[in-house]
Design a protein around this motif. Sequence first.
Motif, short mmCIF file in Angstrom:
data_model
loop_
_atom_site.label_atom_id
_atom_site.label_comp_id
_atom_site.label_asym_id
_atom_site.label_seq_id
_atom_site.Cartn_x
_atom_site.Cartn_y
_atom_site.Cartn_z
N TRP A 1 0.83 -1.21 0.00
CA TRP A 1 0.00 0.00 0.00
C TRP A 1 0.86 1.26 0.00
O TRP A 1 0.64 2.17 -0.81
N PHE A 2 1.88 1.30 0.86
CA PHE A 2 2.70 2.52 0.95
C PHE A 2 3.57 2.69 -0.29
O PHE A 2 3.82 3.81 -0.73
N ALA A 3 4.04 1.58 -0.86
CA ALA A 3 4.91 1.65 -2.03
C ALA A 3 4.19 2.24 -3.23
O ALA A 3 4.83 2.84 -4.11
N ARG A 4 2.88 2.11 -3.29
CA ARG A 4 2.14 2.72 -4.41
C ARG A 4 2.21 4.24 -4.34
O ARG A 4 2.20 4.92 -5.38
N ALA A 5 2.29 4.80 -3.13
CA ALA A 5 2.37 6.25 -2.97
C ALA A 5 3.81 6.74 -3.00
O ALA A 5 4.08 7.86 -3.44
N ALA A 6 4.75 5.90 -2.54
CA ALA A 6 6.14 6.36 -2.43
C ALA A 6 7.09 5.23 -2.83
O ALA A 6 7.80 4.67 -1.98
N PRO A 7 7.14 4.87 -4.10
CA PRO A 7 8.01 3.77 -4.52
C PRO A 7 9.49 4.06 -4.33
O PRO A 7 10.29 3.14 -4.25
N ALA A 8 9.85 5.35 -4.26
CA ALA A 8 11.26 5.71 -4.06
C ALA A 8 11.61 5.91 -2.60
O ALA A 8 12.69 6.43 -2.28
N ALA A 9 10.72 5.50 -1.69
CA ALA A 9 11.02 5.62 -0.26
C ALA A 9 12.23 4.78 0.11
O ALA A 9 12.51 3.74 -0.51
N ARG A 10 12.93 5.24 1.13
CA ARG A 10 14.10 4.51 1.63
C ARG A 10 13.72 3.82 2.95
O ARG A 10 13.56 4.49 3.97
N PRO A 11 13.57 2.51 2.94
CA PRO A 11 13.16 1.80 4.16
C PRO A 11 14.27 1.75 5.20
O PRO A 11 15.47 1.74 4.88
N ILE A 12 13.86 1.69 6.46
CA ILE A 12 14.76 1.53 7.60
C ILE A 12 14.23 0.36 8.43
O ILE A 12 13.06 0.35 8.81
N LEU A 13 15.10 -0.61 8.73
CA LEU A 13 14.68 -1.80 9.45
C LEU A 13 15.66 -2.08 10.58
O LEU A 13 16.88 -2.09 10.36
N VAL A 14 15.15 -2.30 11.79
CA VAL A 14 15.98 -2.65 12.94
C VAL A 14 15.68 -4.09 13.32
O VAL A 14 14.53 -4.46 13.55
#
Length: 277
Positions: free
Chosen positions: A69-82
Amino acid sequence: MPEVFFHVGAGRAASRWLQERVFPHFRGVRYVPRTRFRQSANVVRRGGDLPVLVSRQLGYRELTPAVEWFARAAPAARPILVLRRHDEWLRSVYLREIKELRYVPFEAFIDFERDEGVRPRSSALFRKRIRVLEDHFEHRPLVLFFDQLIEDPRGFVQTIADYVGASYDEARISFRPSNRSYRDRQYRFLREVGRRWPVKQREEPGPAALRWLRVRGRRLAWHAGVALGRVAPAQFLGSDPLLTGEQLARARAFYEADWEACVDYARRHNPGLIAGD
């Protein structure tokens, strides 16, 4: 469109601490908290001069649908995972189940042999979570480790701040853990309560009012357990340990290859950062 950063929080890996005690104090970014996740796509579309930092804690069931769902709005987002090492993470998740009165023996909580436990074995495959993020976003995720936070909390926060381009006043950030673990005696008391009056492992969502009552009821039970666990007779608490070293060692061995793959991923794709072993 502004630059977007997406903290994909995992339970029991400092997500709530970051969401409540760190990210709100970042300057130079627009922070969208977990409670406004469904509005985050609109925030991104409106644009603006500042980068956007979105944070949402996602369990293994919610991860893929929410990311899609979020990738459809912001495919160029930079994910952060801990990520947190599997045995430590499963221990924390299991104790949370006891705290919420959903007690089952650890072998029934996660079954390493037949995969018939309450929690499927695949729910703790962290490399799979990385792959979901790789498949949906144009940028590889920044993978950090819970051990880095424990060893150097200020350096850990600075790493994220530098990555998203934020500044902050360190004096405004509390470095005390947001979820204090109960003492062994109090967990034992809650375990015995859960044995006698168990809560359903999976409840239907139901109306908002019913969900609110469930949450309030559990919180009341937690607080009662904290108080009564201090004074309950020893014979009520049971003599068997909450978890054994053998159980934790088995969990660590079972997921060793997955953990090494995650550490290797961070070393290869997060240059300049120290990955936790």
